[in-house]
Write an enzyme that holds these catalytic residues in place. Structure first.
Site, PDB file in Angstrom:
ATOM      1  N   ASP A  71      38.595  36.737  57.800  1.00 41.16           N
ATOM      2  CA  ASP A  71      38.171  38.096  57.467  1.00 41.16           C
ATOM      3  C   ASP A  71      39.123  39.006  58.236  1.00 41.16           C
ATOM      4  O   ASP A  71      39.118  39.022  59.475  1.00 41.16           O
ATOM      5  CB  ASP A  71      36.723  38.279  57.935  1.00 41.16           C
ATOM      6  N   ASN A  98      47.426  43.247  51.920  1.00 39.87           N
ATOM      7  CA  ASN A  98      46.898  43.654  50.610  1.00 39.87           C
ATOM      8  C   ASN A  98      45.378  43.738  50.597  1.00 39.87           C
ATOM      9  O   ASN A  98      44.820  44.517  49.830  1.00 39.87           O
ATOM     10  CB  ASN A  98      47.385  42.640  49.562  1.00 39.87           C
ATOM     11  N   TYR A 169      37.471  55.408  50.637  1.00 38.61           N
ATOM     12  CA  TYR A 169      38.632  54.639  50.150  1.00 38.61           C
ATOM     13  C   TYR A 169      39.892  55.503  50.187  1.00 38.61           C
ATOM     14  O   TYR A 169      40.935  55.105  50.720  1.00 38.61           O
ATOM     15  CB  TYR A 169      38.337  54.150  48.734  1.00 38.61           C
ATOM     16  N   LYS A 173      43.426  55.027  52.418  1.00 37.52           N
ATOM     17  CA  LYS A 173      44.752  54.838  51.813  1.00 37.52           C
ATOM     18  C   LYS A 173      45.706  55.955  52.255  1.00 37.52           C
ATOM     19  O   LYS A 173      46.901  55.718  52.456  1.00 37.52           O
ATOM     20  CB  LYS A 173      44.647  54.760  50.291  1.00 37.52           C
TER      21      LYS A 173
HETATM   22  N1  LIG Z   1      42.863  47.257  41.277  1.00 36.73           N
HETATM   23  C1  LIG Z   1      43.263  48.507  41.385  1.00 36.73           C
HETATM   24  O1  LIG Z   1      43.148  49.303  40.455  1.00 36.73           O
HETATM   25  C2  LIG Z   1      43.930  48.979  42.656  1.00 36.73           C
HETATM   26  C3  LIG Z   1      44.568  50.228  42.623  1.00 36.73           C
HETATM   27  C4  LIG Z   1      45.203  50.685  43.771  1.00 36.73           C
HETATM   28  C5  LIG Z   1      45.198  49.911  44.910  1.00 36.73           C
HETATM   29  N2  LIG Z   1      44.563  48.703  44.921  1.00 36.73           N
HETATM   30  C6  LIG Z   1      44.601  47.937  46.172  1.00 36.73           C
HETATM   31  O2  LIG Z   1      45.119  46.657  45.927  1.00 36.73           O
HETATM   32  C7  LIG Z   1      44.583  45.742  46.882  1.00 36.73           C
HETATM   33  C8  LIG Z   1      44.014  44.538  46.159  1.00 36.73           C
HETATM   34  O3  LIG Z   1      42.971  44.981  45.324  1.00 36.73           O
HETATM   35  P1  LIG Z   1      42.470  44.191  44.027  1.00 36.73           P
HETATM   36  O4  LIG Z   1      42.173  45.202  43.006  1.00 36.73           O
HETATM   37  O5  LIG Z   1      43.373  43.063  43.726  1.00 36.73           O
HETATM   38  O6  LIG Z   1      41.039  43.710  44.582  1.00 36.73           O
HETATM   39  P2  LIG Z   1      40.281  42.310  44.431  1.00 36.73           P
HETATM   40  O7  LIG Z   1      38.910  42.549  44.926  1.00 36.73           O
HETATM   41  O8  LIG Z   1      40.491  41.760  43.066  1.00 36.73           O
HETATM   42  O9  LIG Z   1      41.039  41.460  45.509  1.00 36.73           O
HETATM   43  C9  LIG Z   1      40.887  41.806  46.856  1.00 36.73           C
HETATM   44  C10 LIG Z   1      41.259  40.623  47.666  1.00 36.73           C
HETATM   45  O10 LIG Z   1      41.096  40.988  49.027  1.00 36.73           O
HETATM   46  C11 LIG Z   1      40.295  40.034  49.658  1.00 36.73           C
HETATM   47  N3  LIG Z   1      39.574  40.655  50.727  1.00 36.73           N
HETATM   48  C12 LIG Z   1      38.751  41.723  50.662  1.00 36.73           C
HETATM   49  N4  LIG Z   1      38.262  41.976  51.878  1.00 36.73           N
HETATM   50  C13 LIG Z   1      38.792  41.059  52.718  1.00 36.73           C
HETATM   51  C14 LIG Z   1      38.675  40.796  54.094  1.00 36.73           C
HETATM   52  N5  LIG Z   1      37.887  41.528  54.877  1.00 36.73           N
HETATM   53  N6  LIG Z   1      39.354  39.754  54.625  1.00 36.73           N
HETATM   54  C15 LIG Z   1      40.162  38.999  53.853  1.00 36.73           C
HETATM   55  N7  LIG Z   1      40.319  39.197  52.541  1.00 36.73           N
HETATM   56  C16 LIG Z   1      39.626  40.212  51.987  1.00 36.73           C
HETATM   57  C17 LIG Z   1      39.420  39.444  48.591  1.00 36.73           C
HETATM   58  O11 LIG Z   1      38.979  38.154  48.971  1.00 36.73           O
HETATM   59  C18 LIG Z   1      40.382  39.408  47.400  1.00 36.73           C
HETATM   60  O12 LIG Z   1      41.174  38.237  47.449  1.00 36.73           O
HETATM   61  C19 LIG Z   1      43.549  46.513  47.682  1.00 36.73           C
HETATM   62  O13 LIG Z   1      44.123  46.965  48.892  1.00 36.73           O
HETATM   63  C20 LIG Z   1      43.235  47.695  46.779  1.00 36.73           C
HETATM   64  O14 LIG Z   1      42.779  48.812  47.499  1.00 36.73           O
HETATM   65  C21 LIG Z   1      43.923  48.221  43.819  1.00 36.73           C
END
Ligand SMILES: NC(=O)c1ccc[n+]([C@@H]2O[C@H](COP(=O)([O-])OP(=O)(O)OC[C@H]3O[C@@H](n4cnc5c(N)ncnc54)[C@H](O)[C@@H]3O)[C@@H](O)[C@H]2O)c1
Length: 262
Positions: A71, A98, A169, A173
């Site tokens: 985590d 990420n 959020y 960011k």
């Molecule tokens: N999907 C979008 O539209 C979007 C847009 C802009 C930015 N983001 C950013 O991209 C990144 C990935 O997002 P996503 O959409 O792929 O989300 P997702 O939920 O599909 O994946 C998130 C990943 O992070 C892991 N995770 C979350 N909290 C954790 C923790 N405390 N310790 C270890 N692992 C942890 C989860 O297990 C998962 O593998 C994030 O930082 C998110 O803010 C996503």
């Protein structure tokens, strides 16, 4: 004279947090495709095992895949992760912070538990793993002083384009954008580059769960008329992690089909 393709990542070890799903998993696939060895970090052991199998099946010959449970918001977990990485990864040359989380609650309904939950993963977690990564990359410099090394932070279009319900959020960011600029300056003497990618709406399992009609919304909201895919973010990330970006530091690369522009 034959020129080396600087966009390739042959034999480099790069670790991706939140690498079991969504954007992180997409980045891990792209790094493998370009010849890197990849470590993924996630909390859930089942998700981690599934992603590891998927990546191993796709990996080109000779490319290694390693999985680490942690985590990223937990100090003890990150300390343990550092030990495991020191044992498993011979020389860390890239790291992708990420892992992130969000929510959809209006300002007046927001409670402190929800505020803290998002701060913990996005800000505290990114700080903890980035410091760990910097220590490991500084350590690996002795063996290969001229090797390219970099930290990549996954930010978001929400850092500067606000949508109601995303206050904590957005704040995390926005703070990460400044974190990247500051850490880029502090790590430059160690020849470690620090950059951010800022995805717009991207189709991931989490996004689909919360917003099943993501493509309809994207068609209206995004100048390019579609939502991003993890592969879009992965291509930009792989560039920033590669020696092709060897003089790029403190950058924030939007990968959003123009979403931030309007
Ligand atoms: N999907 C979008 O539209 C979007 C847009 C802009 C930015 N983001 C950013 O991209 C990144 C990935 O997002 P996503 O959409 O792929 O989300 P997702 O939920 O599909 O994946 C998130 C990943 O992070 C892991 N995770 C979350 N909290 C954790 C923790 N405390 N310790 C270890 N692992 C942890 C989860 O297990 C998962 O593998 C994030 O930082 C998110 O803010 C996503």
């Amino acid at each position: 004279m034959e020129q080396r393709d600087l966009s390739q990542l042959d034999g480099r070890w790069i670790v991706v947090t939140g690498g079991s799903k969504g954007i992180g998993l997409g980045i891990a696939h792209e790094l493998l495709r370009r010849g890197a060895h990849v470590g993924i970090v996630a909390r859930n052991p089942d998700d981690l095992a599934t992603a590891r199998k998927e990546l191993e099946a796709a990996a080109p010959a000779g490319a290694e895949v390693a999985a680490f449970r942690a985590d990223t918001g937990d100090e003890a977990d990150v300390a343990r992760l550092e030990g495991e990485l020191r044992d498993r990864v011979p020389a860390l040359s890239g790291f992708v912070a990420n892992a992130g989380t969000g929510g959809l609650t209006s300002f007046l309904d927001l409670d402190v538990a929800e505020w803290d939950r998002i701060m913990r993963v996005n800000l505290r977690g990114t700080f903890l793993v980035s410091q760990l990564a910097a220590r490991l990359m500084i350590g690996s410099r002795e063996a290969d002083p001229d090797g390219d090394r970099s930290l990549l932070v996954v930010s978001s279009v929400r850092a500067h384009q606000f949508r109601p319900g995303t206050l904590p959020y957005s704040c995390t960011k926005a703070a990460l954008n400044q974190f990247v600029r500051a850490v880029a300056v502090e790590l430059a003497p160690h020849r470690i580059r620090v950059n951010a990618v800022a995805p717009g709406m991207t189709v991931t399992p989490l996004m689909l769960e919360r917003t099943p009609n993501v493509e309809d919304i994207a068609a209206q909201r995004i100048p390019f008329g579609r939502a991003g895919q993890p592969s879009d973010v992965a291509q930009a990330s792989a560039y920033l992690l590669s020696a092709a970006a060897g003089f790029v530091t403190g950058a924030n690369l939007a990968v959003d089909g123009g979403e931030a522009l309007i």
